[in-house]
Design an enzyme around this catalytic site. Structure first.
Site, PDB file in Angstrom:
ATOM      1  N   HIS A 242       4.075  -1.065   8.063  1.00  0.00           N
ATOM      2  CA  HIS A 242       4.237  -2.455   7.253  1.00  0.00           C
ATOM      3  C   HIS A 242       5.617  -3.002   7.186  1.00  0.00           C
ATOM      4  CE1 HIS A 242       0.024  -1.364   6.126  1.00  0.00           C
ATOM      5  NE2 HIS A 242       0.506  -0.412   5.404  1.00  0.00           N
TER       6      HIS A 242
HETATM    7  O1  RIB Z   1       0.170  -2.854   1.602  1.00  0.00           O
HETATM    8  C1  RIB Z   1       1.300  -2.551   2.296  1.00  0.00           C
HETATM    9  C2  RIB Z   1       2.421  -2.562   1.228  1.00  0.00           C
HETATM   10  O2  RIB Z   1       2.250  -1.896   0.047  1.00  0.00           O
HETATM   11  C3  RIB Z   1       3.650  -1.947   2.008  1.00  0.00           C
HETATM   12  O3  RIB Z   1       4.748  -2.834   1.640  1.00  0.00           O
HETATM   13  C4  RIB Z   1       3.839  -0.743   1.179  1.00  0.00           C
HETATM   14  O4  RIB Z   1       5.115  -0.149   1.200  1.00  0.00           O
HETATM   15  C5  RIB Z   1       3.280  -1.097  -0.157  1.00  0.00           C
HETATM   16  O5  RIB Z   1       4.242  -1.663  -1.029  1.00  0.00           O
END
Ligand code: RIB
Ligand code: CA
Length: 313
Positions: A242
Site C-alpha cells: 500500500h
Molecule cells: O489500508 C491500508 C493502510 O492501513 C496502510 O497504510 C497500512 O499501513 C495501514 O495503515
C-alpha cells in the site's frame, strides 16, 4: 529539483518500505522529518518502529517525532491482526538507539511549514490523518505552505478492507480525513484500487531477498509476514504494498493513472463510517478536490523499488 517532504506514518511493514524508498532517493526527495501517528499499532510502537526503519536505512540522524496517540473523535482502532503485535513483525530488528524528538509531531509540522515558502512542502501521509488535520486546525495559516498531500487511503471499486465500506486509514479517523479533504490543499489519493494491484508475489519477494544488501532480505521478511492476512482474505498471490505507492508517485508519477474528482468522507453513518465517497463517474455537481488514482504499472513499480532499495545498506 529536490522535493521537501514530511512523512506521516503508522509503521506498519508497508509504511517501512515507503520510508526506505524515500530515504534511498536523496537526489529527488529531502525528508524534513518523520512524524508517527497511532494507527496500525499504538503510538509508542509506531514511533519506535519509525526509528528502527530510519536506522535500517543508515539514517539515525533523521528527526522522528511522536504525534497524536488517538483519533480526533473516534476511539483508536488498531490492526495487529495484519501487522503483528509490534506492528513490524517479520524480521528481527534491534531496538532503536536514535533519539525520539521531544517536540510533538503536530508542532513540528506547523513550525516546519511556517518556516518554508508557500507551496514548498509535500506531506506524505501513510496512516490515519490525525496529525495533519490537527496541524491544519491549530494553524490554518500553514495550509497554503503545503505543495500537495500524497496519501494512501480510501477505496472506490475495491470498497473497504476494515469494514465493508471503509479503508483502514480513513476509517480510523474519518473526521481528520474530512478536515484534510476540505482543506483546499491539492491531494493525490492512492486508494486500495491501486494498492491492491502491487502485490508482492513470490518472485517479487525473492527479488527483494536477492538484492545483496541487508535491507533487501529484511523487506522480504516484512512482506512475508504482512502478506498472509491479505492472501487468506482475498486469495491473492501476495500482499499489497500500500504505502510505497505514495513514495513511488513522488519518484515516477507516470507509473500511476487516475482522475480529478470529488471525494467526500462519510463521518456520521455507523454503517459506512470512513467511506471515501469518490465521484469516479462525476454524477454529482460536487467540485473535484483530489486526484484519485485508479491504475498502476505494477512491474514498473517493483523495478523502481528494487533499484532504489539496492542502494541502501
Ligand atoms: O489500508 C491500508 C493502510 O492501513 C496502510 O497504510 C497500512 O499501513 C495501514 O495503515
Ligand atoms: Ca500505514
Amino acid at each position: 529539483m529536490v522535493r521537501k517532504i514530511i512523512i506521516d506514518t503508522d509503521p506498519g511493514q508497508d509504511d517501512a518500505v515507503a520510508i526506505l524508498l524515500a530515504l534511498a532517493s536523496p537526489e529527488e526527495i529531502e525528508v524534513l522529518g518523520v512524524t508517527a501517528v497511532a494507527g496500525n499499532v499504538p503510538l509508542h510502537l509506531t514511533q519506535r518502529n519509525a526509528r528502527m526503519v530510519c536506522e535500517l536505512a543508515g539514517r539515525s540522524d533523521m528527526k522522528v517525532f511522536a504525534g497524536c496517540d488517538r483519533p480526533m473523535v473516534r476511539p483508536l482502532v488498531t490492526a495487529e491482526h495484519v501487522h503483528g503485535q509490534t506492528g513490524l513483525d517479520g524480521p528481527v530488528l534491534p531496538e532503536p538507539t536514535m533519539p525520539l524528538q521531544d517536540k510533538h509531531a503536530v508542532d513540528f509540522i506547523i513550525e516546519t511549514l511556517r518556516a518554508e515558502e508557500a507551496g514548498a512542502v509535500t506531506l506524505c501521509v501513510l496512516g490515519p490523518l490525525t496529525n495533519i488535520a490537527m496541524a491544519f486546525q491549530m494553524a490554518p495559516d500553514v495550509v497554503e505552505k503545503v505543495q500537495e498531500i500524497v496519501l494512501m487511503g480510501g477505496a472506490y471499486f475495491e470498497v473497504g478492507n476494515i469494514t465493508p465500506a471503509a479503508e483502514f486509514n480513513i476509517y480510523v479517523d474519518p473526521q481528520a480525513a474530512a478536515v484534510v479533504f476540505a482543506s483546499g490543499v491539492p491531494i493525490v489519493v492512492m486508494p486500495l484500487d491501486v494498492t491492491h494491484k502491487v502485490l508482492v508475489t513470490k518472485a517479487r519477494a525473492n527479488a527483494f531477498r536477492d538484492l545483496g544488501n541487508t535491507c533487501g532480505p529484511v523487506v522480504a521478511e516484512m512482506t512475508d509476514f504482512f502478506e498472509r492476512f491479505d492472501m487468506e482474505k482475498y486469495g491473492s498471490d501476495g500482499g499489497p504494498l500500500h504505502d510505497p505507492c505514495v513514495t513511488a508517485y513522488l519518484l515516477k508519477p507516470e507509473l500511476f493513472t487516475g482522475r480529478q474528482i470529488n471525494v467526500e468522507i462519510e463521518v456520521a453513518s455507523e454503517l459506512t463510517l470512513g467511506m471515501t465517497v469518490a465521484d469516479w463517474w462525476r454524477v454529482s455537481d460536487r467540485a473535484p478536490n483530489a486526484t484519485f488514482m485508479g491504475d498502476v504499472d505494477a512491474d514498473g513499480f517493483f523495478d523502481l523499488l528494487n533499484e532504489r532499495l539496492a542502494r541502501l545498506p
